[in-house]
Design a protein around this motif. Structure first.
Motif, short mmCIF file in Angstrom:
data_model
loop_
_atom_site.label_atom_id
_atom_site.label_comp_id
_atom_site.label_asym_id
_atom_site.label_seq_id
_atom_site.Cartn_x
_atom_site.Cartn_y
_atom_site.Cartn_z
N MET A 124 0.83 -1.21 0.00
CA MET A 124 0.00 0.00 0.00
C MET A 124 0.87 1.26 0.00
N ILE A 125 1.98 1.22 0.73
CA ILE A 125 2.90 2.36 0.71
C ILE A 125 3.45 2.56 -0.71
N PHE A 126 3.83 1.47 -1.36
CA PHE A 126 4.31 1.57 -2.74
C PHE A 126 3.27 2.24 -3.64
N VAL A 127 2.03 1.78 -3.56
CA VAL A 127 0.97 2.32 -4.41
C VAL A 127 0.72 3.80 -4.12
N LEU A 128 0.61 4.14 -2.84
CA LEU A 128 0.25 5.51 -2.47
C LEU A 128 1.40 6.49 -2.72
N VAL A 129 2.63 6.07 -2.47
CA VAL A 129 3.76 6.95 -2.77
C VAL A 129 3.84 7.18 -4.27
N TYR A 130 3.62 6.13 -5.04
CA TYR A 130 3.63 6.26 -6.50
C TYR A 130 2.56 7.25 -6.97
N CYS A 131 1.38 7.19 -6.35
CA CYS A 131 0.26 8.04 -6.77
C CYS A 131 0.42 9.50 -6.34
N THR A 132 1.03 9.74 -5.17
CA THR A 132 1.05 11.09 -4.62
C THR A 132 2.41 11.77 -4.64
N ALA A 133 3.45 11.07 -5.08
CA ALA A 133 4.79 11.65 -5.03
C ALA A 133 4.89 12.95 -5.80
N GLY A 134 4.21 13.04 -6.95
CA GLY A 134 4.28 14.24 -7.76
C GLY A 134 3.41 15.37 -7.25
N ILE A 135 2.58 15.10 -6.25
CA ILE A 135 1.67 16.13 -5.73
C ILE A 135 2.14 16.64 -4.37
N SER A 136 2.38 15.72 -3.44
CA SER A 136 2.77 16.12 -2.08
C SER A 136 4.13 15.59 -1.68
N GLY A 137 4.72 14.75 -2.50
CA GLY A 137 5.96 14.09 -2.12
C GLY A 137 5.71 12.70 -1.58
N GLY A 138 4.43 12.37 -1.32
CA GLY A 138 4.09 11.03 -0.85
C GLY A 138 4.67 10.69 0.50
N HIS A 139 4.50 11.56 1.49
CA HIS A 139 5.04 11.29 2.83
C HIS A 139 4.23 10.22 3.55
N ILE A 140 2.93 10.50 3.77
CA ILE A 140 1.98 9.57 4.40
C ILE A 140 2.47 9.13 5.78
N ASN A 141 3.29 9.93 6.41
CA ASN A 141 3.91 9.53 7.68
C ASN A 141 4.54 10.76 8.33
N PRO A 142 4.10 11.15 9.54
CA PRO A 142 4.70 12.31 10.20
C PRO A 142 6.20 12.18 10.43
N ALA A 143 6.70 10.97 10.61
CA ALA A 143 8.14 10.78 10.83
C ALA A 143 8.91 11.13 9.56
N VAL A 144 8.39 10.72 8.40
CA VAL A 144 9.03 11.08 7.13
C VAL A 144 9.00 12.59 6.94
N THR A 145 7.86 13.19 7.22
CA THR A 145 7.74 14.65 7.11
C THR A 145 8.71 15.35 8.03
N PHE A 146 8.84 14.86 9.25
CA PHE A 146 9.76 15.46 10.23
C PHE A 146 11.21 15.34 9.75
N GLY A 147 11.58 14.18 9.24
CA GLY A 147 12.93 13.99 8.74
C GLY A 147 13.26 14.91 7.58
N LEU A 148 12.32 15.06 6.65
CA LEU A 148 12.54 15.94 5.50
C LEU A 148 12.57 17.41 5.92
N PHE A 149 11.82 17.75 6.96
CA PHE A 149 11.87 19.12 7.47
C PHE A 149 13.23 19.41 8.10
N LEU A 150 13.75 18.46 8.88
CA LEU A 150 15.07 18.65 9.48
C LEU A 150 16.15 18.81 8.43
N ALA A 151 15.97 18.15 7.29
CA ALA A 151 16.94 18.23 6.20
C ALA A 151 16.69 19.47 5.32
N ARG A 152 15.74 20.29 5.70
CA ARG A 152 15.41 21.52 4.97
C ARG A 152 14.90 21.23 3.56
N LYS A 153 14.11 20.16 3.45
CA LYS A 153 13.51 19.83 2.16
C LYS A 153 12.13 20.47 2.02
#
Length: 280
Positions: A84-113
């Motif tokens: 399901m992660i594969f499917v949803l990341v594939y579908c939303t990567a071009g729109i939101s980046g396909g995070h679907i997870n606060p930990a991923v969002t937090f990590g990308l924020f720390l990296a200034r992405k």
């Protein structure tokens, strides 16, 4: 071919870090479209995965079936989550980046992405989506079945200490976020352009492998929104007693992955030291 590859690497420049706050971002439809995409993706993720977990428990319940191996088992649950992660990341990567997870969002924020407003709104959308997804599962389940089988909530398994559970969540999230950074690294894509990489595929496999390892320990959180959504709808004490494990562990794991990738693998610390020396 080698010459072209060397030129491509030499001419490559890292994109500038995202601003901490960008007021212009708040005026764009793409910002709110991305938030909606994160909400819907997390809702679908929780709906499929929690329904799979409850379906497995009901299919292997000795009260109803003689063969307790008739459910999909840990392997099936891990495939459902990773797939399901594969499917949803594939579908939303071009729109939101396909995070679907606060930990991923937090990590990308720390990296200034991403900016701070985007990070905050993504996490809110992910948590609300997770709650709605679990609510949808409860609404379509037979009376009492959702509660009887634990609502798909993450809980520390008997026989494991909280320290062990915390460590499992930290390491599991590190594997996931480290894979996200590696699979989406623009420098790697420029350097290895002759080796096409479909980013959602390694990310989905990372989630699959982590679930195989840690389902017997914590049920596998590595996603605070997933743990929160199930706990809110299930509402029992045990899920809330262990809830801090599924926030602290993933956030620590994501932070370590961001630091490791940015400052060790991408030599951010060496570059910063070199810049300091040249200025001095």
């Amino acid at each position: 071919m080698a010459k072209e590859s060397e030129v491509g690497v030499k001419d490559y420049h890292d994109p500038p870090p995202a601003d901490l706050f960008n007021a212009e971002e708040l005026t764009k439809w793409s910002f709110y479209r991305a938030i909606i995409a994160e909400f819907v993706a997390t809702l679908l993720f929780l709906y499929i995965t929690v329904l799979t977990i409850i379906g497995h428990k009901s299919q292997s319940d000795p009260r109803y079936v003689s063969d307790q191996c008739s459910g999909v088992g840990i392997l099936g649950i891990a495939w459902a989550v990773g797939g399901m992660i594969f499917v949803l990341v594939y579908c939303t990567a071009g729109i939101s980046g396909g995070h679907i997870n606060p930990a991923v969002t937090f990590g990308l924020f720390l990296a200034r992405k991403i900016t701070l407003p985007r990070a905050v709104m993504y996490i809110v959308a992910q948590c609300l989506g997770a709650i709605c997804g679990c609510g949808l599962v409860k609404a379509i389940q037979k009376t009492g079945r959702y509660d009887y089988y634990g609502g798909g909530a993450n809980e520390l398994a008997d026989g494991y200490s909280k320290g062990t559970g915390l460590g499992a969540e930290i390491i599991g999230t590190f594997v996931l976020v480290y894979t996200v950074f590696s699979a989406t690294d623009p420098k790697r894509n420029a350097r290895d352009s002759h080796v096409p990489v479909l980013a959602p595929l390694p990310i989905g496999f990372a989630v699959f492998m982590v679930h195989l390892a840690t389902i017997p320990i914590t049920g596998t959180g590595i996603n605070p929104a997933r743990s929160l959504g199930a706990a809110v709808i299930y509402g029992k004490d045990k899920a809330w007693d262990d809830q801090w494990l599924f926030w602290v562990g993933p956030m620590i794991g994501a932070a370590i992955a961001a630091i490791y990738h940015q400052y060790v693998l991408r030599a951010g610390a060496v570059k910063a030291l070199g810049s300091f020396r040249s200025n001095a």
